[in-house]
Design a protein around this motif. Structure first.
Motif, short mmCIF file in Angstrom:
data_model
loop_
_atom_site.label_atom_id
_atom_site.label_comp_id
_atom_site.label_asym_id
_atom_site.label_seq_id
_atom_site.Cartn_x
_atom_site.Cartn_y
_atom_site.Cartn_z
N GLU A 31 -0.86 -1.84 -8.63
CA GLU A 31 -0.85 -1.46 -7.22
C GLU A 31 0.42 -0.70 -6.87
OE1 GLU A 31 -0.97 -3.81 -3.02
OE2 GLU A 31 -2.44 -4.39 -4.54
N ARG A 34 0.16 2.81 -8.26
CA ARG A 34 -0.77 3.62 -7.47
C ARG A 34 -0.09 4.10 -6.18
NH1 ARG A 34 -4.52 -0.14 -9.01
NH2 ARG A 34 -4.32 -1.30 -7.05
N GLU A 35 0.62 3.20 -5.51
CA GLU A 35 1.29 3.55 -4.26
C GLU A 35 2.37 4.59 -4.46
OE1 GLU A 35 2.81 0.06 -2.37
OE2 GLU A 35 0.82 -0.79 -2.05
N SER A 36 3.04 4.56 -5.60
CA SER A 36 4.15 5.48 -5.83
C SER A 36 3.72 6.75 -6.56
CB SER A 36 5.26 4.79 -6.61
OG SER A 36 4.82 4.43 -7.89
N GLN A 45 8.58 5.52 -3.84
CA GLN A 45 8.03 5.13 -2.55
C GLN A 45 8.09 3.62 -2.42
OE1 GLN A 45 4.40 7.08 -1.63
NE2 GLN A 45 3.76 5.54 -0.16
N ASN A 48 4.13 -0.99 -0.13
CA ASN A 48 3.47 -1.18 1.16
C ASN A 48 2.78 -2.53 1.28
OD1 ASN A 48 4.12 1.40 2.13
ND2 ASN A 48 2.40 2.31 1.05
N THR A 49 2.64 -3.23 0.18
CA THR A 49 1.92 -4.51 0.20
C THR A 49 2.75 -5.59 -0.47
OG1 THR A 49 0.84 -4.10 -1.91
CG2 THR A 49 -0.32 -3.30 0.06
N SER A 52 2.54 -5.33 -4.41
CA SER A 52 3.35 -4.24 -4.97
C SER A 52 4.83 -4.54 -4.77
CB SER A 52 2.96 -2.89 -4.38
OG SER A 52 3.20 -2.85 -2.99
#
Length: 130
Positions: A31, A34-36, A45, A48-49, A52
């Motif tokens: 996760e 994926r976010e970064s 980045q 966000n969760t 993560s």
């Protein structure tokens, strides 16, 4: 004896309970990656969760602990030889690759598996240059 203390410190600093196994770490790091993935090269980045963020915290702790040495000893506390240029996302990718390659270990302690993944890629040797 020092390795036992180092491993204990790693577990404590990552704030990982025994309920946090390799499966949770794998999902968390996937996760985070994926976010970064949309960030510019060299940029990270912020998570966000919560999952993560867990991976972020675990990788940040490993990154910091990988360079700590016992007083008077040239060998790093975690017996790793990770180059200082290795970024946190690279730590996470190494851990994800290791966990995907060893699904039979996903029930084991996540912080131990993260250390094992890094030790497989960056084992300490007397010629270690960080």
């Amino acid at each position: 004896m020092r390795y036992i203390a180092a491993t204990t410190l790693l577990f404590a600093l990552t704030q990982v309970s025994h309920a946090t196994d390799g499966s949770f770490l794998l999902n968390s790091c996937n996760e985070m990656l994926r976010e970064s993935s949309g960030a510019e090269v060299g940029q990270f980045q912020a998570p966000n969760t919560l999952p993560s963020g867990f991976c972020y915290g675990a990788m940040a702790t490993l990154q910091q602990l990988s360079s700590i040495q016992w007083s008077g000893d040239s060998q790093p506390m975690l017996s790793l030889c990770v180059p200082s240029a290795v970024r946190m996302t690279q730590y996470a990718r190494i851990v994800v690759n290791y966990l995907q390659a060893h699904p039979e270990k996903l029930h084991e302690e996540g912080s131990y598996l993260a250390w094992a993944a890094l030790r497989e890629v960056y084992p300490y040797s007397s010629s270690c240059k960080r």
